[in-house]
Design a protein around this motif. Structure first.
Motif, mmCIF file in Angstrom:
data_model
loop_
_atom_site.group_PDB
_atom_site.id
_atom_site.type_symbol
_atom_site.label_atom_id
_atom_site.label_comp_id
_atom_site.label_asym_id
_atom_site.label_seq_id
_atom_site.Cartn_x
_atom_site.Cartn_y
_atom_site.Cartn_z
ATOM 1 N N PRO A 121 21.187 0.076 39.754
ATOM 2 C CA PRO A 121 21.632 0.690 38.397
ATOM 3 C C PRO A 121 20.813 0.446 37.371
ATOM 4 C CG PRO A 121 23.576 -0.429 39.302
ATOM 5 C CD PRO A 121 22.364 -0.902 40.309
ATOM 6 N N ASP A 122 20.343 1.228 36.703
ATOM 7 C CA ASP A 122 19.434 1.276 35.615
ATOM 8 C C ASP A 122 19.647 -0.114 34.717
ATOM 9 O OD1 ASP A 122 17.026 2.179 34.115
ATOM 10 O OD2 ASP A 122 18.291 2.451 32.623
ATOM 11 N N ASP A 123 21.148 -0.214 34.248
ATOM 12 C CA ASP A 123 21.451 -1.583 33.288
ATOM 13 C C ASP A 123 21.388 -2.756 33.953
ATOM 14 O OD1 ASP A 123 23.534 -1.085 34.921
ATOM 15 O OD2 ASP A 123 25.202 -1.513 33.358
ATOM 16 N N PRO B 34 20.182 -5.259 28.783
ATOM 17 C CA PRO B 34 19.968 -5.360 27.519
ATOM 18 C C PRO B 34 19.750 -6.885 27.025
ATOM 19 C CG PRO B 34 22.081 -4.870 28.012
ATOM 20 C CD PRO B 34 21.712 -4.773 29.216
ATOM 21 N N SER B 35 19.054 -7.029 25.961
ATOM 22 C CA SER B 35 18.670 -8.160 25.499
ATOM 23 C C SER B 35 19.847 -8.884 24.622
ATOM 24 C CB SER B 35 17.479 -7.993 24.276
ATOM 25 O OG SER B 35 17.073 -9.251 23.962
ATOM 26 N N ASP C 198 16.182 -9.952 19.845
ATOM 27 C CA ASP C 198 16.099 -9.196 18.584
ATOM 28 C C ASP C 198 16.387 -10.078 17.479
ATOM 29 O OD1 ASP C 198 18.727 -9.166 19.302
ATOM 30 O OD2 ASP C 198 19.070 -7.345 18.422
ATOM 31 N N LEU C 199 16.776 -11.239 17.801
ATOM 32 C CA LEU C 199 17.037 -12.415 16.751
ATOM 33 C C LEU C 199 16.063 -13.108 16.177
ATOM 34 C CD1 LEU C 199 20.548 -13.434 18.156
ATOM 35 C CD2 LEU C 199 20.228 -11.826 16.392
ATOM 36 N N VAL C 200 15.124 -13.606 16.993
ATOM 37 C CA VAL C 200 14.040 -14.077 16.360
ATOM 38 C C VAL C 200 12.733 -13.339 16.883
ATOM 39 C CG1 VAL C 200 12.591 -16.073 17.084
ATOM 40 C CG2 VAL C 200 14.912 -16.344 17.208
ATOM 41 N N VAL D 287 20.853 -19.264 30.424
ATOM 42 C CA VAL D 287 19.368 -18.797 31.411
ATOM 43 C C VAL D 287 18.862 -17.517 30.447
ATOM 44 C CG1 VAL D 287 18.208 -18.134 33.370
ATOM 45 C CG2 VAL D 287 20.007 -20.062 33.353
ATOM 46 N N GLN D 288 19.891 -16.701 30.381
ATOM 47 C CA GLN D 288 19.518 -15.294 29.781
ATOM 48 C C GLN D 288 18.907 -15.507 28.287
ATOM 49 O OE1 GLN D 288 23.259 -13.406 30.591
ATOM 50 N NE2 GLN D 288 22.602 -12.142 32.147
#
Length: 72
Positions: free
Chosen positions: A24-26, A31-32, A36-38, A64-65
């Motif tokens: 599956p694509d997801d 998703p991150s 996008d926070l740093v 880990v993610q």
């Protein structure tokens, strides 16, 4: 169908691509979590919660993610 001979390294790249195509694509493009926070070139800090069920010295998946997201 993808023909492979693992002992000879034949068809491994094709097998890997077939697995990616069927996922599956997801799953492939997850998703991150914190990416996008740093911003690039910036420093951040990740705290590590203690999980008594995890083996000693092992990180759990969300940790880990977060580390992978933050190191780009």
């Amino acid at each position: 169908m993808v023909k492979t001979v693992a002992s000879e390294g034949v068809g491994i790249a094709d097998f890997r691509q077939a697995l990616l195509n069927s996922a599956p694509d997801d799953f492939v493009n997850s998703p991150s979590i914190v990416g996008d926070l740093v911003g690039p070139g910036r420093n951040g800090r990740v705290g590590r919660a203690i999980d008594k069920e995890a083996p000693k010295g092992r990180l759990i998946l969300p940790q880990v993610q977060a580390i992978r997201d933050s190191t780009g």
